[in-house]
Motif scaffolding. Sequence first.
Motif, mmCIF file in Angstrom:
data_model
loop_
_atom_site.group_PDB
_atom_site.id
_atom_site.type_symbol
_atom_site.label_atom_id
_atom_site.label_comp_id
_atom_site.label_asym_id
_atom_site.label_seq_id
_atom_site.Cartn_x
_atom_site.Cartn_y
_atom_site.Cartn_z
ATOM 1 N N THR A 511 0.699 -1.277 0.067
ATOM 2 C CA THR A 511 -0.122 0.077 -0.055
ATOM 3 C C THR A 511 0.887 1.352 -0.048
ATOM 4 O O THR A 511 0.609 2.140 -0.497
ATOM 5 N N GLU A 514 1.982 1.909 -3.418
ATOM 6 C CA GLU A 514 0.852 2.220 -4.226
ATOM 7 C C GLU A 514 0.647 3.716 -4.212
ATOM 8 O O GLU A 514 0.407 4.382 -5.090
ATOM 9 N N ARG A 515 0.559 4.053 -2.755
ATOM 10 C CA ARG A 515 0.624 5.520 -2.394
ATOM 11 C C ARG A 515 1.602 6.540 -2.965
ATOM 12 O O ARG A 515 1.265 7.371 -3.502
ATOM 13 N N THR A 518 1.204 6.412 -6.915
ATOM 14 C CA THR A 518 0.023 7.319 -7.458
ATOM 15 C C THR A 518 0.474 8.935 -7.149
ATOM 16 O O THR A 518 0.110 9.731 -7.840
ATOM 17 N N ARG A 561 -3.953 0.071 -11.272
ATOM 18 C CA ARG A 561 -3.563 1.232 -10.289
ATOM 19 C C ARG A 561 -4.542 1.972 -9.721
ATOM 20 O O ARG A 561 -4.409 2.882 -8.819
ATOM 21 N N GLY A 562 -5.939 1.841 -10.212
ATOM 22 C CA GLY A 562 -6.866 2.648 -9.593
ATOM 23 C C GLY A 562 -7.032 4.003 -10.229
ATOM 24 O O GLY A 562 -7.487 5.046 -9.586
ATOM 25 N N TRP A 563 -6.533 3.936 -11.501
ATOM 26 C CA TRP A 563 -6.731 5.161 -12.253
ATOM 27 C C TRP A 563 -7.683 5.334 -13.232
ATOM 28 O O TRP A 563 -7.927 3.958 -13.946
ATOM 29 N N PRO A 569 -5.408 9.431 -11.405
ATOM 30 C CA PRO A 569 -6.009 8.849 -10.372
ATOM 31 C C PRO A 569 -7.274 9.023 -9.977
ATOM 32 O O PRO A 569 -7.883 10.242 -10.004
ATOM 33 N N LYS A 570 -8.413 8.153 -9.795
ATOM 34 C CA LYS A 570 -9.698 8.094 -9.467
ATOM 35 C C LYS A 570 -9.929 8.787 -8.089
ATOM 36 O O LYS A 570 -8.870 8.499 -7.224
ATOM 37 N N GLU A 572 -11.870 8.230 -5.762
ATOM 38 C CA GLU A 572 -11.891 6.984 -4.517
ATOM 39 C C GLU A 572 -10.396 6.482 -4.250
ATOM 40 O O GLU A 572 -10.114 6.053 -3.163
ATOM 41 N N THR A 573 -9.550 6.348 -5.396
ATOM 42 C CA THR A 573 -8.182 5.761 -5.155
ATOM 43 C C THR A 573 -7.373 6.662 -4.319
ATOM 44 O O THR A 573 -6.707 6.417 -3.431
ATOM 45 N N LYS A 576 -8.593 6.428 -0.630
ATOM 46 C CA LYS A 576 -8.343 5.371 -0.172
ATOM 47 C C LYS A 576 -6.787 5.415 0.379
ATOM 48 O O LYS A 576 -6.420 4.737 1.427
#
Length: 583
Positions: A511, A514-515, A518, A561-563, A569-570, A572-573, A576
């Motif tokens: 995580t 990922e942070r 992003t 990647r939640g993009w 990046p969305k 919600e990403t 989160k």
Amino acid sequence: MVMFGYTGKILFVDLGSKTLRTEPTEKYAKDFLGGRGIATRILYENPDALVFMTGPLTSFVPSGSRMDVVAVSPVTGLIGGSSTGGEFPSALKFAGYDGIVITGKSEKPVYLRIENGEVSIESAEELWGLNVFDTIEALTHGHPDLRVACIGRAGENGVKFAGISFSHRNLASRGGLGTVMGAKKLKAILVHGTEGTKPYNPVELMSVFEEIQESIISSGEFLRFKDWHVNFIPTILKLRMPYFGDYEREWEKAEEAAMKAREWFEEHTVGRASCFSCPLRCWGLVKYDGETLPINLCQGTFPAATFTLKTEDPELAWRIYRKCQSEGLDMMSTVAVVAYASRLGLVELGTEEVLEMIEKIVTRQGEGDILAEGIKRASEHFGVPAVYVKGGMESWSSDVRPFVGSALISAVADSGSVNRALYGFPEFYYYIKKEQAEMMATRFVGDVEAAYPWSYSESKVRFAVLWENLHIIADSLGVCVIALLTTPLKLWAKAYEAVTGEKITEQELMTVAERTRTLERLFTLKHGDRKDDLSPRLFRDEPKLDREKLEGMKRVYYSLRGWDENGVPKPETIEKLGLGDLV
Ligand code: SF4
């Protein structure tokens, strides 16, 4: 509050006002750990900064020798990041700081002196104009406890691919970080410290240290480095050969060059060297012409000089290597620029003219002045197309066309070059170690196809994302990625707990990665240009690389990647990952 594993302080130096202050590392450590994570977080709000940042495991574990250096790249306008090892990162922690953030610029050349928590800004007028080797000698007088980060003449003269040298060996090479340091008129940073930081649980740390050490020593990487000139040199040269972009050359030529280089190194290697506390010892000490220098082939330096510059004579390749090291030049970019100059008829490859051309670039004489601006600007000036990757950075001494995963990562990269994400990616060694590459793909993503260089599979994208994350974890913990990849992640999590007293799971490490990833993307969106998320045109148009399929992989990458489909990046990403306050 006492922070185990960290010194607890980050030093901020403003060179314009000559002021110093500190910030608590704690402010950033929970979300970003250290190294690349914290450096990216600080840069996000201070785009003028040059950030040097160690990690919590720096100085505590085998191969825990690293720090990350980031700044806005003068070449790409995006994050220019490099990880570096050696002894400087540990010495910085022993001197009392987890990191250094340099902002502003000095009017006159200066250097920073940090000794056991005491910091001073000193005149460097006497040092300005010296190459890296002479700068280190002038500052340390051969005293082995003093550690230096410095620039050579390339960084002083604004050559856009200048790096920051750490001793005679390690270089934060990619993205023009030395150019940023030179623009700030900061010639060097000298550190000396004897204090160290304390681990939370020394007994547990000793036990996990041994487990990690054993894991590294029993790994294939260790065996590969073991007989440095016998195993390592031919493997690396052959490994690099397929992606040097000169398709007219035959495989046998590479074999021949590798064997020639092996003989030369056998004759001249006098020992091995390593970064702080690293059992891999991947540096060979080479004595030539009365001088002993460490050389590491794995990042493409020597092989680049051999193949791209058509230098079959190992002695000449060695002199090119030495020239780049002493001037503080990123050798990958230098080689690409010199090869481009040969297409313009400005230099004949494989001859002494290469050394003369590098001198012209460093001192910005004649055409060297344009070439010093990097390959993209040079190609705009001369009107002859050149191959470069995102934002105009010279390629990773490699051609990504035969390697689809690498093409994808070079297309979406946001921080420095592709080697910051794909060191040791199994598709690279598929052609010479097929079974090992297949085993890795099956183990990590459950699909052997992810090992095939030509595969556009969904599993290849998952593999690439995972590999990127592992690099970010290594760069943030302060561990060399070569070692991190040899050892199960759960051992590094265990080491983190023994050092800091804080529990962390493998998923939590992911995580953090990922942070950070992003946030790097958010930096690009804030300061750069996302339409660059295409692999370079000349790469893309090669028949071997299917553009539509590559675009399909990119969409999968974004989604993992939640993009969104545009690589943004969305919300919600962002939420989160706890980045909402920054956007
Ligand atoms: S593997 Fe090589 S580069 Fe990495 S820490 Fe060890 S000696 Fe340094």
